[in-house]
Each structure stands twice: as C-alpha cells, then as structure tokens.
Design an enzyme around this catalytic site. Structure first.
Site, mmCIF file in Angstrom:
data_model
loop_
_atom_site.group_PDB
_atom_site.id
_atom_site.type_symbol
_atom_site.label_atom_id
_atom_site.label_comp_id
_atom_site.label_asym_id
_atom_site.label_seq_id
_atom_site.Cartn_x
_atom_site.Cartn_y
_atom_site.Cartn_z
ATOM 1 N N GLU A 119 0.839 -1.199 0.000
ATOM 2 C CA GLU A 119 0.000 0.000 0.000
ATOM 3 C C GLU A 119 0.879 1.257 0.000
ATOM 4 O O GLU A 119 0.598 2.227 -0.720
ATOM 5 C CB GLU A 119 -0.904 -0.009 1.237
ATOM 6 N N ASP A 179 0.447 3.713 -3.139
ATOM 7 C CA ASP A 179 0.011 5.092 -2.926
ATOM 8 C C ASP A 179 0.889 6.062 -3.720
ATOM 9 O O ASP A 179 0.388 6.987 -4.361
ATOM 10 C CB ASP A 179 0.086 5.388 -1.426
ATOM 11 N N ASP A 232 -7.274 1.134 0.699
ATOM 12 C CA ASP A 232 -5.901 0.677 0.942
ATOM 13 C C ASP A 232 -5.563 -0.525 0.063
ATOM 14 O O ASP A 232 -4.439 -0.649 -0.444
ATOM 15 C CB ASP A 232 -5.721 0.284 2.419
ATOM 16 N N GLU A 240 -4.836 0.449 -3.512
ATOM 17 C CA GLU A 240 -3.467 0.963 -3.613
ATOM 18 C C GLU A 240 -2.449 -0.178 -3.581
ATOM 19 O O GLU A 240 -1.471 -0.178 -4.343
ATOM 20 C CB GLU A 240 -3.190 1.954 -2.480
#
Lengths: 224, 224
Positions: free
Chosen positions: B39, B43, B112, B115
């Site tokens: 994650e 991101d 999350d 990502e």
C-alpha cells in the site's frame, strides 16, 4: 558552464527541450512561465521513485518506517541541502525582488526548483531516465540510510510504552537553563509519577533535552 | 472466476508472482504477510501516474487546481468507490473479526487494498504496465474531470473575496432544521455584517446548506 552542461554533470542527462529546462529553473517571481506546474509533477515523481527504492532496500521495514524514511529524504530542508550540493542556486531564474531578498539561498525555493527539474526530466526523457537522475543525485543519501533512523523519537516511544501498560504519562520538568542566550544548555528531568524511574537529559534546546531524558528512561526500562 | 481472472478483467493484466497478488489482497488482520508495505508503494505510484495524467490533460491548470483535482481522484472515499465498482470486496482476504465487522464494505480497507494492488502490479510488471492498469481503472474518472471541479469551495471563495477587500467575514446562521432525524433538511443564512448581502441556502447537512448560502451571496456579488 551553461545550464545543459551543469545538468549533465549533476543529473547525468540533458533535456531535449531547452525551453522546458529554462521553465523548470524559473521561480514564479519571473512571470507566468514559471516552474510551479513542473514542481507539482516532480514532487510526485520523486515520491514514487524514493518509495520504490526504499521498498526494495528495506524488505523488513514496515510501512510506518518506510514513511518516516521517505519524509527524511523528501522534506523541504533535505531537498534544499541536496540542491545546495548541486549548486542549484546559481542556476535559478528569479525576479529582481527575490534576488535581492536572498531567494537563491532560501530553502523553499531551492527545494521546489529541485522538484521542478525532476519533473522536467521525467516529462522530457521519461521515468526511467528520471529514476537514474534521482539515483545519481540521491545516491549518498540512499546509501547512508539506516532503518534505525526510522525509529520513532524517544518521547513518542516512551509514551507508547507507558500507554501500552496502562501507566500515566511522564512529566518533563525543566531543571536548569544555563549559559548565554546564544548558547543555552537546558537540563530536563523526565519523571514517572507511578514509579521510581527518573532521569535527566541535557541539550541545546528544551526539546533536545527532553528527548535525551526520555532516552535515559527508556534505557532504565530496558527499552533502548 | 479466480483472482488472476478477476485481475485480468478489471485491470487488464495478470501478475507473474501469484504470492504477491495474494499478499496485495491480504488485510493486516490476516497476519504478518499483509498488504501494508505494498500500500505504501502503491500510494506513491498512483500519485505519480495521476499527477502525470493531470499535467498533460490540463495544460492551463495551475498547481493549486492540479492538486485539488488529484485529491478528488485519490482521496479514500474516491478510491473506495472505484474499488466497489471493481468488486474488490469479494477478493479481499480478511481475518475473521474483520469479516464479521463488515470489513469488506469499509472505505478505508477497500481504498488501501486498491493501492496495494497497484503497488503489486508496479513491482511485478513495471511502471508502464501499472500506468495502463490505472488508465483502465480510472478511465471514466479521468474523462469526467473538469477544471471547474478544481475551483475552491464557495465558502472559501467568499472568504477570500472578502479578505481581499478588507471586509469582515460572513456569519452563517442556522435558520431551520426540519424533517426526521434520518432525513434532515437544514436552512442556513449567510450574512455580511457590513453590507446588504444576505442569502439562504438549503441542504441535507449544515455544511451543505452553508455552501449553498455562500454560493448565493457570491452570485449577488457578481462572483459566481
């Protein structure tokens, strides 16, 4: 040394689009063809490349440690330090007011311009070339990173240790502020109201003395 | 449909490393081989690819507008909405407690995990493949963006308008809250203490009513 030669030496590449290079070096005080859009792009490019590097270099780091390592590399003061090593200030294009106001030495301008340059490299030469440029510019920073640096600060760790055991938070008490105004030395005690632990820390700021005192208590608790 | 087939259908790719795919779908409630590191990576990948897309799609947007457009695409609620369209919830690997707690429908877990999946795609197939996957998943969002959306909200614009003219800030006064608890309708007045401008706004939340009232005042001022 012209700007392309400087870029070649420091970043290992030349831009095909010279206008883009000029724009990347132009602070908004120069006018409307400035580097603010490129900074937006470069900030995200740098975040990605640094994240990728940290992910592979630190296979045992959790996401909190990775985030703290990333911040240590890309925060404004860190980028400004890199920019200074690259003599970026000499390449800046500033409006007259900013020149006289010391803009070439200002952290925020240096950091933003470094990001804008990275954005221009990504735009002109692609992400792989930009990854190489970032690798070159940040090489010594990457190599110097230690997971230890990603630990939380001592006050935070002490607080979490105590909270995890249902104990009250520590008191930090200023014991002494010695020395002249320009060279103060602070002594702070860290006290745990429900236990015997107490320790003093010394530092050049109150905050530094508190961190030192928290470290000393963590050592007493066997946590450091 | 197994997980790789689902990935192929929704993201247009398959991972070479099946273990990585499993990890990307594993919430931390499953155990230590979870998706938190992926994650972190995803991101930053998403931030970069979205920034690049916005930079090229909106050549006239300034960096503030670009930032607001980016936030509108990558904020948690927006990612969760994308994840729902992809039926990501069905692919999630959750611990028993999270399953019973409704984890498959929770915004933060969905966002999350999306990502993390993008991070896994970048890691396994490279950034170009990940850029294609993001383009496929966010296609309709990218196409639906309008620079107009990047305007600041009405209350902020009204505040800046007034500050720029040295006028006092407006008062927002609740006039009415009608309806049942689950379907309230709020009426708020926006009043300028030093002028004649006053307008009411109606909305399903107090905040929405305030924004509507600010919009009405901006119209009176010839600013909307």
């Amino acid at each position: 040394m012209d700007t392309q030669q400087w870029l070649q030496r420091q970043f290992g590449c030349r831009l095909r689009n010279g206008t883009l290079l000029t724009q990347a070096l132009s602070h908004r005080s120069v006018g409307s063809r400035n580097n603010e859009r490129l900074e937006f792009l470069g900030d995200s490019v740098l975040g990605y490349v640094v994240s990728e590097e940290l992910y592979s270099r630190f296979p045992d780091a959790d996401e909190g440690q990775l985030s703290r390592l990333r911040v240590s590399l890309v925060k404004g003061s860190a980028l400004a330090a890199v920019a200074r090593e690259l003599d970026l200030g000499e390449q800046l294009r500033l409006g007259a007011g900013e020149v006289h106001g010391g803009g070439r030495r200002r952290d925020s301008i240096l950091a933003d311009t470094l990001e804008a340059l990275l954005g221009a490299i990504a735009l002109d030469l692609g992400i792989d070339a930009c990854r190489l440029a970032i690798g070159k510019v940040f090489q010594s920073r990457f190599d110097g990173l230690k997971l230890e640096q990603a630990r939380k600060d001592p006050k935070t760790r002490l607080q979490e240790y105590l909270q995890g055991r249902g104990r009250p938070l520590p008191d930090y008490v200023l014991r002494e502020a010695a020395g002249e105004d320009h060279a103060r030395i602070f002594t702070v005690a860290c006290e745990l109201s429900d236990g015997d632990e107490v320790a003093e820390g010394v530092g050049e700021s109150r905050r530094a003395a508190e961190q030192a005192a928290a470290t000393a208590v963590l050592i007493q608790l066997g946590e450091s």
